[in-house]
Structure formats: C-alpha cells, structure tokens
Design an enzyme around this catalytic site. Structure first.
Site, PDB file in Angstrom:
ATOM      1  N   HIS A   1       4.354   1.605  -8.274  1.00 36.31           N
ATOM      2  CA  HIS A   1       3.410   0.499  -8.094  1.00 36.31           C
ATOM      3  C   HIS A   1       2.419   0.427  -9.253  1.00 36.31           C
ATOM      4  O   HIS A   1       2.097  -0.655  -9.754  1.00 36.31           O
ATOM      5  CB  HIS A   1       2.616   0.684  -6.794  1.00 36.31           C
ATOM      6  CG  HIS A   1       3.416   0.582  -5.545  1.00 36.31           C
ATOM      7  ND1 HIS A   1       3.633   1.658  -4.723  1.00 36.31           N
ATOM      8  CD2 HIS A   1       4.059  -0.471  -4.961  1.00 36.31           C
ATOM      9  CE1 HIS A   1       4.351   1.278  -3.676  1.00 36.31           C
ATOM     10  NE2 HIS A   1       4.629   0.002  -3.807  1.00 36.31           N
TER      11      HIS A   1
ATOM     12  N   GLY B   1       0.803  -1.204   0.000  1.00 41.78           N
ATOM     13  CA  GLY B   1       0.000   0.000   0.000  1.00 41.78           C
ATOM     14  C   GLY B   1       0.840   1.260   0.000  1.00 41.78           C
ATOM     15  O   GLY B   1       2.024   1.242  -0.310  1.00 41.78           O
TER      16      GLY B   1
ATOM     17  N   LEU C   1       0.613   3.664  -2.154  1.00 39.28           N
ATOM     18  CA  LEU C   1       1.077   3.456  -3.524  1.00 39.28           C
ATOM     19  C   LEU C   1       1.597   4.731  -4.165  1.00 39.28           C
ATOM     20  O   LEU C   1       1.155   5.837  -3.865  1.00 39.28           O
ATOM     21  CB  LEU C   1      -0.057   2.882  -4.374  1.00 39.28           C
ATOM     22  CG  LEU C   1      -0.665   1.556  -3.888  1.00 39.28           C
ATOM     23  CD1 LEU C   1      -1.707   1.064  -4.872  1.00 39.28           C
ATOM     24  CD2 LEU C   1       0.407   0.496  -3.666  1.00 39.28           C
ATOM     25  N   HIS C   2       2.540   4.543  -5.083  1.00 38.55           N
ATOM     26  CA  HIS C   2       3.085   5.627  -5.899  1.00 38.55           C
ATOM     27  C   HIS C   2       3.095   5.175  -7.359  1.00 38.55           C
ATOM     28  O   HIS C   2       2.637   4.056  -7.683  1.00 38.55           O
ATOM     29  CB  HIS C   2       4.483   6.028  -5.416  1.00 38.55           C
ATOM     30  CG  HIS C   2       5.448   4.874  -5.286  1.00 38.55           C
ATOM     31  ND1 HIS C   2       5.918   4.171  -6.369  1.00 38.55           N
ATOM     32  CD2 HIS C   2       6.018   4.309  -4.189  1.00 38.55           C
ATOM     33  CE1 HIS C   2       6.752   3.232  -5.961  1.00 38.55           C
ATOM     34  NE2 HIS C   2       6.817   3.281  -4.640  1.00 38.55           N
TER      35      HIS C   2
ATOM     36  N   SER D   1       7.754   4.250  -1.339  1.00 38.38           N
ATOM     37  CA  SER D   1       6.778   4.756  -0.374  1.00 38.38           C
ATOM     38  C   SER D   1       7.468   5.516   0.750  1.00 38.38           C
ATOM     39  O   SER D   1       6.910   6.468   1.311  1.00 38.38           O
ATOM     40  CB  SER D   1       5.957   3.603   0.207  1.00 38.38           C
ATOM     41  OG  SER D   1       5.191   2.971  -0.804  1.00 38.38           O
TER      42      SER D   1
ATOM     43  N   GLN E   1      15.424  -9.068  -3.177  1.00 39.42           N
ATOM     44  CA  GLN E   1      14.115  -9.686  -2.963  1.00 39.42           C
ATOM     45  C   GLN E   1      13.661 -10.410  -4.217  1.00 39.42           C
ATOM     46  O   GLN E   1      13.138 -11.531  -4.154  1.00 39.42           O
ATOM     47  CB  GLN E   1      13.104  -8.617  -2.572  1.00 39.42           C
ATOM     48  CG  GLN E   1      11.665  -9.098  -2.510  1.00 39.42           C
ATOM     49  CD  GLN E   1      10.715  -7.985  -2.125  1.00 39.42           C
ATOM     50  OE1 GLN E   1      10.631  -7.610  -0.967  1.00 39.42           O
ATOM     51  NE2 GLN E   1      10.002  -7.428  -3.099  1.00 39.42           N
TER      52      GLN E   1
END
Length: 289
Positions: free
Chosen positions: A39, A33, A35-36, A194, A161
């Site tokens: 995303h 969440g 978000l920018h 974020s 990741q």
C-alpha cells in the site's frame, strides 16, 4: 518537530472536500486499511502524479459475501495513519459506514458480466458490484472539485479489479487516469496482502507456492507448451496435493481475461492468475507473460 509536514485526517465528505479545496489534481490511493508495504508503495508512486496525495481507509461491506471476513477484517487506523504520514500522504479520508453511506446504498453500479462474472466474480458473486459502487463513490468524494481531474493508483495484484475499474472510468468518461502499480512481494516472492496476517507460521512458509506455481506455468509456456488445459490442470493438482484448495489457476488473455486462442500464445498477451485457499486464508496472485 518545527516545520514537520502535517497530514490531515478527515472522516466526512464535507471535511474531505474542505481539505481538498484549491487542489488542482489529486492523486488518490483507495485502501481498506491494515496497511502493508505494498500500500505504501502505491502512495509513494502516486505522490508525484498530483498536487495532493490522498488515501482512503474504508472497509467496504458491499464487496464482502455473507460468509467472508468483514467483521473480523483488521481495523488499524492509528498504525495506518502513522505509516501514511511517513510515506508522504497529505490527506487521509477515513469515513465510517454512516459517513459514506448515510442511507442504504440502493443505487449500485453493475459492471459487464462478460468481465465481472468470471474468475473472482464467479467465486465471489457480486464482488465487483460492491467494488465498483464503492470506488465510484470514493472517486466522486475525492475528485468532484478537481478542475484538472486526477489520478488513481491501483496495484496489479487485483488484476481483474483493475480491469473492471479501468472500464468503469472509460465508459463513464471520468476525468481520472488509472495507474497500475506492479505487485509488491516479500523476499521469497509472496505477494503482499493484508490477509497474509491470517496465516500461521507454517502456512506463511507454504504460501509462496502460489507464486511459484504461476512461475512454473510461465516456464511451460516459455518452453513451447501450448496445451493450456494441461498446464492449468497440472498447477491445480500440484497445489491440491500440498493441501491447498484452489479456486483457479488459469491462463487468460490480458485484453479481456478470456481463454487464449492459439494466436495469443506468445509473450506480451497473456496473464496467469491464481486464487486458492490455504487453511482459512484465501490468497490471490498473478503473473503477466
């Protein structure tokens, strides 16, 4: 407006699976969440890759260390859903902790230490256990009923990741294609995040120095400098002199994130990675070379 596409917002696994009943191949973007545009770029990239575009919004406690910002991490569900609707998302899965973890998550996924315990894993112990466990669970929620498997899109900004999750999907033979999306950047080159919202006005102007330092490291490699330790030390010293607290600025092999051998020192084999704290905000970035 008549005929306007309606995006579904669901909160439980049962509701999600009902919403996806009959879908053949979901295209999935997991998020926390707040978000920018980065995303939303992932959602737009995912949209044509499946027959339904799914985004999750879940702040995953398992990947936060005790001193990190779990409680203060911004929760902006209404604004996030409005942006996802505009980006073409079909289903938003926004579970509470109770929805996703109805009992304590005592079963956890342990990625290989050779990859997960260096760089981010060294400075944030247990981080990739938390990420892998949550993503595996989200994958099971989204793709369990999909006869053609599916696609999951992740940004390259979280480079390590991405590698951990690709290995997870490969070793567990999950019927999911992992798609890597290029880093979305502001006009001055700062990687969108974020956590950029935590920066003061002055810190925001300074924050671009992380990406600039990675480009400087790349320029030295391009010029034929092969003393990797010297390149890394120069970058750390430069940011430190500007008031940063670097965790690492390093040159690694793309294949395994280990330090490069002499035979690796040419374009197409390396990635430059940086993580540093500016004020109270920890920023990460990387640049493939």
């Amino acid at each position: 407006m008549p005929g306007e596409r309606r995006m579904k917002i669901v909160h439980t696994v049962t509701e999600l699976r009902a919403a996806l009943a009959g879908c053949q191949k979901p295209a999935f973007v997991p998020t926390m969440g707040n978000l920018h545009d980065g995303h939303l770029a992932l959602v737009r990239q995912a949209k044509p890759l499946g027959d339904v575009a799914v985004a999750s919004i879940f702040v995953n406690r398992l990947q936060f260390l005790p001193h990190e910002d779990f409680d203060s991490y911004p929760r902006t569900l209404d604004a996030d859903c409005a942006q996802l609707q505009a980006a073409g998302c079909d289903v938003v899965f926004a579970p509470s902790e109770q929805d996703l973890y109805p009992e304590p998550q005592s079963y956890k996924l342990q990625p290989p230490p050779a990859l997960a315990d260096l760089l981010e894993g060294h400075f944030r112990p247990g981080f990739f256990v938390g990420v892998s466990t949550a993503v595996m669970k989200l994958f099971n929620c989204v793709f369990a009923g999909a006869p053609q498997g599916g696609v999951a899109v992740f940004g390259k900004k979280d480079y390590q990741q991405l590698m951990v999750l690709r290995g997870m999907v490969r070793q567990f033979a999950l019927p999911i294609d992992i798609v890597a999306a290029d880093i979305s950047r502001a006009g001055d080159g700062l990687a969108l995040s974020s956590r950029n919202a935590y920066l003061s006005t002055g810190e925001r102007l300074e924050a671009v120095q992380l990406s600039r330092e990675l480009r400087s490291m790349s320029a030295l490699l391009q010029a034929g400098e092969h003393n990797i330790a010297a390149i890394e030390a120069r970058a750390v010293q430069t940011l430190t002199a500007r008031g940063w607290q670097p965790d690492y600025l390093t040159v690694r092999r793309r294949a395994d994130l280990l330090p490069p051998m002499p035979a690796d020192l040419h374009p197409g084999h390396l990635v430059l990675l940086g993580a540093a704290r500016l004020g109270k905000t920890r920023l990460i970035d990387n640049l493939e070379w």
